[in-house]
Enzyme design. Sequence first.
Site, PDB file in Angstrom:
ATOM      1  N   GLY B  18       0.022   0.877   5.365  1.00 31.58           N
ATOM      2  CA  GLY B  18       0.942   0.017   4.619  1.00 31.58           C
ATOM      3  C   GLY B  18       0.227  -0.641   3.480  1.00 31.58           C
ATOM      4  O   GLY B  18      -0.973  -0.910   3.545  1.00 31.58           O
ATOM      5  N   ALA B  19       0.965  -0.901   2.423  1.00 34.96           N
ATOM      6  CA  ALA B  19       0.356  -1.476   1.240  1.00 34.96           C
ATOM      7  C   ALA B  19      -0.148  -2.884   1.505  1.00 34.96           C
ATOM      8  O   ALA B  19      -1.060  -3.361   0.857  1.00 34.96           O
ATOM      9  CB  ALA B  19       1.381  -1.498   0.108  1.00 34.96           C
ATOM     10  N   TYR B  20       0.453  -3.533   2.476  1.00 33.11           N
ATOM     11  CA  TYR B  20       0.173  -4.958   2.625  1.00 33.11           C
ATOM     12  C   TYR B  20      -0.606  -5.287   3.883  1.00 33.11           C
ATOM     13  O   TYR B  20      -0.767  -6.433   4.238  1.00 33.11           O
ATOM     14  CB  TYR B  20       1.490  -5.724   2.648  1.00 33.11           C
ATOM     15  CG  TYR B  20       2.387  -5.376   1.493  1.00 33.11           C
ATOM     16  CD1 TYR B  20       2.056  -5.790   0.207  1.00 33.11           C
ATOM     17  CD2 TYR B  20       3.543  -4.644   1.686  1.00 33.11           C
ATOM     18  CE1 TYR B  20       2.869  -5.484  -0.856  1.00 33.11           C
ATOM     19  CE2 TYR B  20       4.366  -4.342   0.621  1.00 33.11           C
ATOM     20  CZ  TYR B  20       4.022  -4.760  -0.648  1.00 33.11           C
ATOM     21  OH  TYR B  20       4.837  -4.459  -1.696  1.00 33.11           O
ATOM     22  N   LYS B  38       4.446  -6.301  11.923  1.00 29.96           N
ATOM     23  CA  LYS B  38       3.834  -6.408  10.599  1.00 29.96           C
ATOM     24  C   LYS B  38       3.326  -7.824  10.436  1.00 29.96           C
ATOM     25  O   LYS B  38       4.077  -8.772  10.614  1.00 29.96           O
ATOM     26  CB  LYS B  38       4.873  -6.103   9.523  1.00 29.96           C
ATOM     27  CG  LYS B  38       5.434  -4.726   9.706  1.00 29.96           C
ATOM     28  CD  LYS B  38       6.348  -4.285   8.611  1.00 29.96           C
ATOM     29  CE  LYS B  38       6.884  -2.902   9.015  1.00 29.96           C
ATOM     30  NZ  LYS B  38       7.681  -2.274   7.999  1.00 29.96           N
ATOM     31  N   ASP B 140      10.325  -1.912  -3.541  1.00 31.09           N
ATOM     32  CA  ASP B 140       9.369  -0.858  -3.229  1.00 31.09           C
ATOM     33  C   ASP B 140      10.050   0.215  -2.394  1.00 31.09           C
ATOM     34  O   ASP B 140       9.553   0.636  -1.362  1.00 31.09           O
ATOM     35  CB  ASP B 140       8.167  -1.451  -2.484  1.00 31.09           C
ATOM     36  CG  ASP B 140       7.035  -0.442  -2.356  1.00 31.09           C
ATOM     37  OD1 ASP B 140       6.948   0.475  -3.196  1.00 31.09           O
ATOM     38  OD2 ASP B 140       6.261  -0.545  -1.390  1.00 31.09           O
TER      39      ASP B 140
END
Lengths: 401, 306
Positions: B18-20, B38, B140
């Site tokens: 994941g990007a984050y 998350k 996104d």
Amino acid sequence: MARTGVSDSKPLLDLHKKADDRRAPLRTWANACGPIDRWQPVEVDEPKMAPVKMEPEPPERRWERRLSAQTSDGIIMGFHEDGQTHSDDVVDKCVEERVLLHPRGLQSLHSLQALVPSLLRREVELALETLGLVWDRAFAWDMFLVMMRTQTWYSFPSADLPRHFTDATRAVLVDWLIKVHEMMHFQEETLYLAIHLINRSLRQIKVSTANLQLLGMVCLFLAAKKEECLLPEVSGLCYLMDHTYTRHQLLRMERKVLCGLKFDLSYCPPLHFLVILTSVARCSVKVVWMARYLLELSLLEGQCVVFLPAQLAGAALCLSRQVLQEPPTPEGEAAWCLASSIHVGSETALLRIMHILAKAAAKAHTRETCATFIKFSSPETMNVSRHPGLKNASALLGVCT
Amino acid sequence: MAHATSIQYEPVAEIGGGAYGTVYKARDTESGQFVALKSVRVQTDQNGLPISTVREVALLKRLEQFDHPNVVRLMDVCATKRSDQETKVTLVFEHVDQDLKTYLERAPAPGLSPDRIKDLMRQLLCGLAFLHSNRVMHRDLKPENILVTSQGQVKLADFGLARIYSCHMALTPVVVTLWYRPPEVLLQTSYATPVDIWSTGCIFAEMFRRKPLFCGDSEVDQLGKILEVIGLPPEDEWPTDVTLSRKNFPSFMPRPIAEFVSEINEQGAQLLMNMLTFDPLKRISALNALEHPYFRDEETLTQTKR
């Protein structure tokens, strides 16, 4: 907005003090903020269309009667064929007579059926827009319907509090928060949200009596994070609690409340319904102030948590009109008719709330929890809390005695 | 609280970087269900959780109450203190095994049927219209965060996280795919909900092609690939005050989209071009897209309509 400089005007809360010692230091800061202009009734230049000219009746009776006639939609009432199957005889008769007297009346009856929802819709859209509650008027009506439908999320199945808390303790806490809220010059929504968060927190997380004040302050702080542009410093909040709790304790409580409520801070305050109702009903400034006073008193009443926001607002407005007994005008009556076609709640529920509020208002000046009484006794609020009509609750609500 | 969460949710596997930050698949020990965990680390000062985090997560919770069929369920949220400066906010989402990317990869040889694509698109736009009407932007959107359940139900995931993550983003340079980005984002001008419509258009094309439509490897390259297809916009549509000038690109002529997306019918192609419009203000909205003639035949209606 660090208010640490405020010295002896700090509202005190001591849940353990004896009743006599618990008198709050009020006058120094009370009424510091005047009325908020945006809550004034909406003024519309164009002439109001009065669909039916009926004999002025005591407003409370009409309200009650309307309650029984409800469309399938459940939000707008009356004026539909199915409404006539209910006990809406008086209105129908009234309209029928007109129809007989004026041949053209029949036409207007039909157009009336079509007219009322669209009239109401226009008025509600206007109210929401003027109040800055919507970004785009095109969404206003949908938003109002969502408000009406989703408000059921915000009442509680029972007024019971966890064993070690009483309604009296809760009232002391709420009263203290009303003072802190006023001192901070927060918006009214912040107060309503804070009290709602307290009501939920008390039921969802374990809090000791010793931490009740901390919980209250954290709920106000979270409400401010949701609603306000300017936030107080945590150190300032600790000061207001006489440093009974540390900053760390406050932040820990913040996480505890957020987790306990699962970050759900959504709410639709009864105040918004009140504002819509008073705007549609073209209420006088004084009726609005009185209704706002009565509505704020409901925050102190633990039993009120079982009612829906719109019910609380409707009851506060009905009681306000009854107390002030302003002489009826044809325009006012027509506007009230229109406002009454919003189904806010059952007759029984409204009367129960009105009874609670009338009792609270009659005793307000003698209670220790009198922050709201004092707040609404200022000239800016038209001294509504000191209105002589509020003194005698039983006379106010002849129906209930 | 941290303790309670780690007990309730037992990590099973790491699912995607994941990007984050890392996303975990975990089992809810109370219900036995799988969930996706998350976590966001947010900077906290002496005033506790930042207002932005409180408001954004509260907004997600508010959306949750509407129980929209095309939006992934947010089941739980928890905040745990990591240090005086940092709090970990854990969002617990429902877990769906398959995303649109794998769904497309797994589709047998000729690819998805036109009716299947139409159904997926309708659900995707329903979810998006719901988010947009609640003033939530996805920002996104890509096949990886569009989930498809085994019953073929589309569920949008990872929406609204961009703003929650934004403070964390500044600390970690992340590679985010450019392929679904609209011109206004590539040109770094202000942008709003039309961003998601552009991405939806790219995904629409990808459902037919089974490979991405524009695969740029830099901002300029991405924009070049876009303009090669949709043509160079007129001078007045090019935003002012951007570093990348219109002169940097050859004067491409718009090419028929059927060259790139075969098998798309005429109405589909029309809708696709309404989505892949250079000017965000002229781009179709999610609600209007649902009204497009492409969706008019009623045979493919599913329970997800409305």
